[in-house]
Design a protein around this motif. Structure first.
Motif, PDB file in Angstrom:
ATOM      1  N   LEU A  57      -4.825  -1.613   7.919  1.00 44.55           N
ATOM      2  CA  LEU A  57      -3.463  -1.469   7.424  1.00 44.55           C
ATOM      3  C   LEU A  57      -2.528  -2.096   8.440  1.00 44.55           C
ATOM      4  O   LEU A  57      -2.820  -2.100   9.637  1.00 44.55           O
TER       5      LEU A  57
ATOM      6  N   VAL B  68       3.756  -0.490   4.409  1.00 42.91           N
ATOM      7  CA  VAL B  68       2.414  -0.642   4.952  1.00 42.91           C
ATOM      8  C   VAL B  68       1.663  -1.499   3.941  1.00 42.91           C
ATOM      9  O   VAL B  68       1.724  -1.248   2.730  1.00 42.91           O
TER      10      VAL B  68
ATOM     11  N   TRP C  90       0.852  -1.193   0.000  1.00 39.19           N
ATOM     12  CA  TRP C  90       0.000   0.000   0.000  1.00 39.19           C
ATOM     13  C   TRP C  90       0.887   1.241   0.000  1.00 39.19           C
ATOM     14  O   TRP C  90       0.587   2.239  -0.627  1.00 39.19           O
TER      15      TRP C  90
ATOM     16  N   GLY D   4      -6.309  -0.638   2.568  1.00 40.00           N
ATOM     17  CA  GLY D   4      -6.306   0.798   2.323  1.00 40.00           C
ATOM     18  C   GLY D   4      -7.490   1.564   2.868  1.00 40.00           C
ATOM     19  O   GLY D   4      -7.497   2.788   2.822  1.00 40.00           O
TER      20      GLY D   4
ATOM     21  N   ALA E  32      -5.355   7.390   4.349  1.00 39.57           N
ATOM     22  CA  ALA E  32      -6.305   6.409   4.893  1.00 39.57           C
ATOM     23  C   ALA E  32      -7.515   7.129   5.496  1.00 39.57           C
ATOM     24  O   ALA E  32      -7.368   8.186   6.114  1.00 39.57           O
TER      25      ALA E  32
ATOM     26  N   VAL F 264      -0.043   7.341   5.867  1.00 37.88           N
ATOM     27  CA  VAL F 264      -1.259   6.791   6.483  1.00 37.88           C
ATOM     28  C   VAL F 264      -2.224   7.918   6.825  1.00 37.88           C
ATOM     29  O   VAL F 264      -3.418   7.862   6.496  1.00 37.88           O
TER      30      VAL F 264
ATOM     31  N   VAL G  44      -4.838   0.575  12.141  1.00 39.96           N
ATOM     32  CA  VAL G  44      -3.445   0.395  11.738  1.00 39.96           C
ATOM     33  C   VAL G  44      -2.762  -0.429  12.825  1.00 39.96           C
ATOM     34  O   VAL G  44      -2.769  -0.044  13.992  1.00 39.96           O
TER      35      VAL G  44
END
Length: 135
Positions: free
Chosen positions: A65, A57, A40, A61, A97, A93, A103
């Protein structure tokens, strides 16, 4: 010359070599060939073209993650490269995101102290990380 950090996916062999040098488990060539392009987000730190640090990562998405492959070559450890790698990944991120994305990561040894600086919290005893490695 200062090492440069770029958003890029490492090559298969250099990825596997750095993982091993940094004390992470060895991955197969086949696994890396399939997994690396599916990143990602990925960052590489290079010095004179040589891969000396990296992080990725992976995930869908939008919902989940997972931070993986945080690695720095032994000769470069203790110089803040791990923090630079995490900062670059977390910047991506936070920029890309959606809100409420989960995460996660697995912290080896005392690495949890670094990750805590980016807002990660230990989940035990309320939850326990689990891992299955195919053999």
């Amino acid at each position: 010359m200062t090492p440069t950090l770029t958003l890029e996916i490492p090559g298969n062999q250099e990825y596997r070599t750095l993982r091993s040098a940094a004390g992470l488990s060895m991955m197969t060539e086949e696994g890396a060939a399939l997994g690396l392009p599916a990143s990602w987000c990925s960052v590489c730190v290079r010095h004179e073209g040589e891969l000396i640090g990296m992080g990725r990562v992976v995930g869908d998405g939008g919902l989940f993650l997972f931070v993986v492959d945080i690695a720095v070559a032994p000769a470069w450890q203790g110089q803040g490269l791990g923090r630079r790698i995490m900062q670059a990944l977390m910047d991506e991120v936070h920029a890309r995101a959606p809100v409420r994305t989960m995460v996660a990561l697995i912290a080896d040894g005392t690495a949890h102290a670094l990750y805590a600086k980016f807002g990660f919290k230990l989940v035990a005893p309320g939850a326990h990380g689990m891992l299955l490695r195919l053999s």
